[in-house]
Design a protein around this motif. Sequence first.
Motif, short mmCIF file in Angstrom:
data_model
loop_
_atom_site.label_atom_id
_atom_site.label_comp_id
_atom_site.label_asym_id
_atom_site.label_seq_id
_atom_site.Cartn_x
_atom_site.Cartn_y
_atom_site.Cartn_z
N ILE A 3 0.79 -1.20 -0.07
CA ILE A 3 0.02 -0.02 -0.09
C ILE A 3 0.99 1.26 0.06
N ALA A 4 0.55 2.10 -0.98
CA ALA A 4 1.40 3.36 -0.99
C ALA A 4 0.47 4.45 -0.06
N MET A 5 1.14 4.97 0.93
CA MET A 5 0.52 6.20 1.63
C MET A 5 1.21 7.39 1.46
N ALA A 6 0.53 8.55 1.38
CA ALA A 6 0.87 10.04 1.25
C ALA A 6 -0.15 10.77 2.05
N TYR A 47 1.31 12.93 -5.53
CA TYR A 47 1.53 12.53 -6.93
C TYR A 47 2.50 11.66 -7.19
N PRO A 48 3.77 11.38 -6.51
CA PRO A 48 4.59 10.11 -6.54
C PRO A 48 4.01 8.92 -6.29
N ALA A 49 2.85 9.06 -4.85
CA ALA A 49 2.39 7.82 -4.48
C ALA A 49 1.24 7.42 -5.31
N ALA A 50 0.63 8.21 -6.29
CA ALA A 50 -0.28 7.90 -7.20
C ALA A 50 0.42 7.39 -8.49
N MET A 51 1.52 7.78 -8.72
CA MET A 51 2.38 7.23 -9.87
C MET A 51 2.88 5.90 -9.55
#
Length: 155
Positions: A3-6, A47-51
């Motif tokens: 999981i990416a978190m931001a 943005y980097p997490a969405a990428m």
Amino acid sequence: MKIAMANDHAGRALKDEIKALLESWGHEVVDFGTHTDDPADLPDFVYPAAMAVARGEVDRGIFVDGVGYGSAMIANKVSGVYAAVCQDSFCAELARSHSDTNVLCLGGKIIGSAIALEIVRVWMETEWLGRDEPKYARRVQKVVDINNAQLVAVK
């Protein structure tokens, strides 16, 4: 699951709680920050997490800001990302079961910790109905088609 978190400064505390919960369930969390409560610009982290979600480097994303909408606006600009703002578990269930979202956006100033953690639990555990019900697959495919058409139209 990975999981990416931001988050921005307004979502840092809630993001840390969610991160701890996800890790206690055995998920791997890639934390794109911010890691402080100092004022921060949300796009620098979301943005980097969405990428990472779009590239398939992670399975899903959970982004936390003041109200959730800033994260969703940024995330939904990235092709292949389908983000929903959820303020209760019913919306979280529908965001997954009907729309197959791959990013959950939460508002750290809008909902409390207990509600947020329940939203995360429901969103993480809910399966997409499109595997068994054609109407959901058809509807989601139309959104994917719009996404793909925009990639061609913009060029």
